[in-house]
Design an enzyme around this catalytic site. Structure first.
Site, PDB file in Angstrom:
ATOM      1  N   GLU A  47      34.716  56.411  40.638  1.00 36.03           N
ATOM      2  CA  GLU A  47      34.678  57.169  39.378  1.00 36.03           C
ATOM      3  C   GLU A  47      35.449  56.420  38.286  1.00 36.03           C
ATOM      4  OE1 GLU A  47      34.250  61.530  41.057  1.00 36.03           O
ATOM      5  OE2 GLU A  47      36.269  60.846  41.504  1.00 36.03           O
TER       6      GLU A  47
ATOM      7  N   CYS B 169      34.893  70.689  40.587  1.00 37.14           N
ATOM      8  CA  CYS B 169      35.868  70.571  39.508  1.00 37.14           C
ATOM      9  C   CYS B 169      35.261  70.813  38.135  1.00 37.14           C
ATOM     10  CB  CYS B 169      36.519  69.182  39.549  1.00 37.14           C
ATOM     11  SG  CYS B 169      35.356  67.815  39.687  1.00 37.14           S
TER      12      CYS B 169
END
Lengths: 651, 651
Positions: free
Chosen positions: A318, A411
């Site tokens: 990420e 999330c």
């Protein structure tokens, strides 16, 4: 006629102390009552947020907390150590929503909040420690795996939720839980204490500054600064084999923040850390830290930001990626990174007073953030690519380019919920000289200026049209003050009228300044040029060379398969010499302006089995003229699955 | 004068059975004695291969086998279940090297082979099972985690090593170990047996076919076919949580191979599976399987192959990626995938007789494979990007763009070693009508044709120059036969001389056919046009739009930082109207032809903090004329660290 100002200090996510070194203060109370953002916020209030408790129940998050509380039996569900944070981010969203004066809590948020608060209270240990994963699964390993454990990250989200609930409702129950955990962390971490370390996922830093602001306890600010300072010293890079784990840059532990030259590593971690660093710099006034965050923001936007405001170019780890590494197809652009970017940039806007930060907030809100949630508020994107090819294969992971009801790592959804619920707080600010309008939405704003109380109503069809009308409903009528309107950086032409008279405001670093003695009833109109336009990228952005994007106002547009029957999108070419046509389509995607361009389909050169050919063997036109229809990027993936692209080849 | 043919049947990695359905047969014995490949193979023989045993010792691979053998004590080193395969791939490389008639074993390969064979024999269980990871770390879980366990993958590499050693030296000790393991697998896997399943990493399929060819045991071919057939039925996609693990395409378990439309998933797994499928199709003659591999090869090359022959576009899950997803910077192009592509394409060349497969072999050998090893043979690349930006950050993982001495997952180095050691076997073939030369290298070739024995010497400076001279040292002089020379698909002009006389050969599907009655001493010269050229990509390859690559002969060239002082590579622009200049530089990188082009540096449009600008705001020239110097891609990353790019912007 002036009206009383009921909220002299900030009620949103930021409440600067009086001594904070900030050019602007978030002490203008904004309401959004109509138009574009009111619609999106209504979906958030009525669809997205209300679904939270049931989804947290079915995903196991609440079960896990009940396990930690000893209230149920069974196995821990999910194998992630940060599942509690989904609960607290949802609580924060619900708290901000309750703080909206227009909310009469039709979906029963208060009772859900009470229930979840009780669950967290029951799960919390006497020490103040609270993390269901470690309590249930690894009770003897707490604060030992700082790189992956996420315990302080979860503490941060708990603190943010508690502050939000206290700030909007005065309810102290959640704040007590947060303070107990914060005190436990403060007793554990620091020089000469049990642990000298940092969390692998930044988040607690910004939370601690806000807890300091909410409680006045200077210890929390000191602890936040300690965590900021301890990043960049390789504390986390131990014990793992070379070759499998990411390097220290992943957790912003490669170089101290004050020495960093660009953003790096895991995008959300970096952005949360920078939000916390900006908070610390704002409260302490430290020049070196302030220079660092300014430098890093400029480097990030210049070299690592997509046109949509999306951040994080790589799926693996990420990661932000290298400068100018901005692929359309395989970019990550996590929805959480867009949310975090808005949070950080707003802090930068307040600290510095410069308009560019709110320019990025606007771009990111309308594109990078909003694409993360479907128009009906019920389906989500974790990653936000700028291209999906004709031959796209959906592997069904969280990181798919197809909308998903919920994620294993959930999330993003509550992150969007908390941002939209607190959105009014990103719209306006004050300083010693007056009022600044950063974001344009129909509603009202009120503030206590040095010159006296000011209230105004705003009416706008933005971003469908570019007319923003502001009526002063209350103002001191003898002391001059400055009304500042952000002139978006994409704007080419504009006009300002005061009571119908053309006016030339002072243009200062992205702001239109109107300094004068005002009187109630004054009517100010800012007209922005909303003509659709073609945009190209810095040529170092290799991924989109030879392509243009269509933009209109703050909106990035994209082509979707649904509007282009008779073929895919991979072979489309736009003719940049032909004009663009904007068409309002009230029936389409909740009502959008589409931009129509002229193009055609091309055929590739070369042999069928080999996709490379001599330079002078160019492709030919395989179709007659076609209309390319570009819809706003935020509205993509709300029809049938198919290809999509923001950047369109020019030849 | 004809010379005796000492090797009537193939001695390389492929030995087709007499009944195999192959257009061509690998039954021409080739030696490489000089020129480009002799130099690269000498480095392989004298530097790369000899270092293997010490590196396997220090990395723990031999320790782990000693643990399994009960010959030492301690912890298992490394946490990967396939570490044994590094040992057996090295053994295979050493075996092929011993098979080279020019090798007098100056580095003591024989004794190392004996030592490692003894270690494997000691580690092997009575059942035939052999895998140090499962034997030592997870003794009760063998053949239970087929997706990640790699037990059959390791068996495959053991078998290939054993076949190689037996074929080149007649030594049976390793073959006995391999046969015992193969028999154990055959007794365990299959319909109605203990396990109906496949290995997550294909490899055993092609090994079993070769074991069938070596031993005559039809069971091994049947087992290979069973494994091929059972792929694509979701057998491996169980027990893992949605969202973390890759989908079934990762292991080629999404769709049966005979129905697949394109290559997908983990590139090396897909390519090994296709090599095995081609072996099965060749031996069984099954039409549907044959059509499938032909279709998949065409789809792969047309949509998922880099200019270098590199395969696998994504770092995450080492995946092929979507069609036309071919980024220069973040592509994976694992060295192993290039090796596997050569192995598969060679099988396709033999099965079909078409030249395009050897075109890809050539391209991949000179570029995608050879870039994987440094010029000194001592440092490696796991991934092979086509671009490294000025701001590249080396995170120090196996997948870095900087050369590395060895990897935690050291699959690539011994893979290159075994390919280079067996390279002569990819150069020539025979069929009923004659001899085919697929790859050009100085040396000799001998074959037993239907017309009689043929021997020839080949002399060439290829790829520095384009002149390939072949002298028939032995040939039947009364029966005509066909000499076929592959005309590389990149070739634009060429000439053929026979004894100095211009000749117009029959041009047939990539082959230049010379059919006649030959006599010893005939001298055939093929002269290929080696002028440097500019290449563009299919416009659907978004990543390199508006760019060209420089190629010369079979070599892809690239710009390196070392040749461009005074700035980086990110802002360079090539002027495609100016001519290219080829310069032989004997002192540079072991002697290369550089290609010089003319270009300049550009400056980007727009504001400094935002990298996007109106379409009509184009960049300006920031420098005067510059010389761009392109070196062969295979030789990159052999000087100081820095930027590199294959594709160069044209504006």
């Amino acid at each position: 006629m002036s009206s009383p100002v009921s909220q002299p200090s900030a009620t949103g996510p930021l409440r600067l102390t009086p001594q904070a070194s900030a050019a602007l203060r978030p002490e203008a109370a904004t309401r959004i009552t109509g138009g574009f953002w009111a619609e999106r916020r209504l979906v958030n209030e009525r669809a997205s947020i209300p679904q939270g408790p049931a989804l947290l129940e079915s995903a196991g998050n609440l079960h896990n907390l009940a396990l930690a509380a000893g209230k149920t039996e069974g196995e821990y569900r999910g194998d992630l150590p940060f599942l509690d944070s989904d609960v607290t981010k949802w609580l924060e969203a619900a708290a901000w929503q309750l703080g909206d004066p227009s909310t009469d809590d039709p979906t029963g948020l208060r009772s859900h909040i009470e229930e979840l608060t009780a669950l967290l209270a029951a799960a919390q240990e006497d020490s103040g420690y609270l993390n269901s994963w470690f309590q249930v699964v690894k009770p003897d390993q707490r604060f030992q795996d700082l790189r992956w454990g996420h315990e302080l990250y979860c503490a941060g989200h708990l603190i943010q939720a508690a502050v939000a609930l206290h700030r909007t409702t005065g309810v102290k129950s959640l704040l007590r839980i947060a303070v107990r955990f914060a005190d436990h962390v403060d007793a554990t971490f620091g020089p000469g204490k049990a642990v000298d370390g940092i969390c692998g996922h930044a988040e607690i830093e910004t939370a601690l500054v806000e807890l300091y602001r909410e409680t006045g306890e200077h210890r929390y600010l000191d602890l936040a600064r300690y965590f900021i300072d301890r990043h960049g010293h390789g504390l986390l890079n131990t014990g793992e084999q070379h070759g499998t784990a990411p390097g220290p840059a992943y957790c912003q532990d490669r170089v101290p923040l004050r020495k960093a030259r660009n953003v790096e590593g895991h995008a959300v971690r970096q952005l949360y850390l920078l939000a916390g660093a900006t908070d610390v710099a704002t409260e302490t006034g430290e020049g070196e830290l302030r220079e660092a965050v300014v430098r890093l923001w400029d480097a990030m936007t210049a070299t690592k930001t997509h046109l949509t405001g999306g951040l994080g170019a790589r799926h693996e780890w990420e990661d932000f990626g290298d400068p100018y590494e901005l692929p359309s197809d395989r970019t990550y652009c996590e929805t959480c990174a867009a949310v975090a970017s808005v949070q950080w940039s707003w802090r930068m806007a307040l600290m510095t007073g410069r308009a560019r930060y709110s320019d990025l907030v606007e771009r990111t809100l309308y594109n990078g953030v909003l694409a993360g949630v479907s128009l009906d508020g019920e389906r989500w994107l974790y990653v936000n690519p700028l291209q999906v090819r004709d031959g796209y294969t959906d592997e069904g992971t969280d990181q798919t380019s197809r909308r998903t009801r919920w994620f294993r790592c959930a999330c993003c959804p509550p992150n969007v919920m908390r941002l939209l619920a607190s959105l009014p707080d990103y719209c306006a600010s004050t300083d010693a000289t007056g009022l600044q309008i950063h974001q344009y939405a129909t509603g009202s704003v009120s503030a206590q200026l040095a010159a006296g109380p000011v209230t105004a109503d705003i009416t706008t069809g933005y971003p469908v049209d570019g007319r923003i009308a502001l009526t002063l409903t209350g103002t001191p009528d003898s002391t001059p003050w400055t009304l500042s309107l952000r002139l978006p950086h994409w704007s080419r032409t504009y006009s300002v009228l005061v009571d119908g008279e053309p006016t030339e405001p002072l243009v200062e670093d992205g702001w239109l300044r109107l300094h004068r003695t005002w009187s109630p009833g004054r009517h100010i109109v800012l007209e922005l040029d909303m003509e659709a336009r073609l945009t190209r990228a810095d040529p170092r952005v290799d991924a989109v060379r030879g392509s243009v994007a269509i933009e209109r106002g703050p909106l990035v547009h994209c082509l979707e398969q649904a509007d282009h029957p008779g073929g895919g999108l991979d072979d489309l070419v736009i003719d940049t010499e032909r004009s663009l046509r904007s068409v309002f389509r009230p029936e389409l995607l909740g009502g959008v302006v589409t931009v129509e361009a002229t193009g055609h389909r091309g055929t590739p050169p070369g042999e069928s089995w080999w996709p490379y050919a001599p330079h002078d063997d160019t492709r030919t036109t395989a179709s007659g003229e076609l209309t390319l229809t570009a819809v706003p990027y935020y509205a993509w993936a709300n029809r049938e699955d198919g290809a999509m692209r923001v950047w369109i080849p020019t030849g």
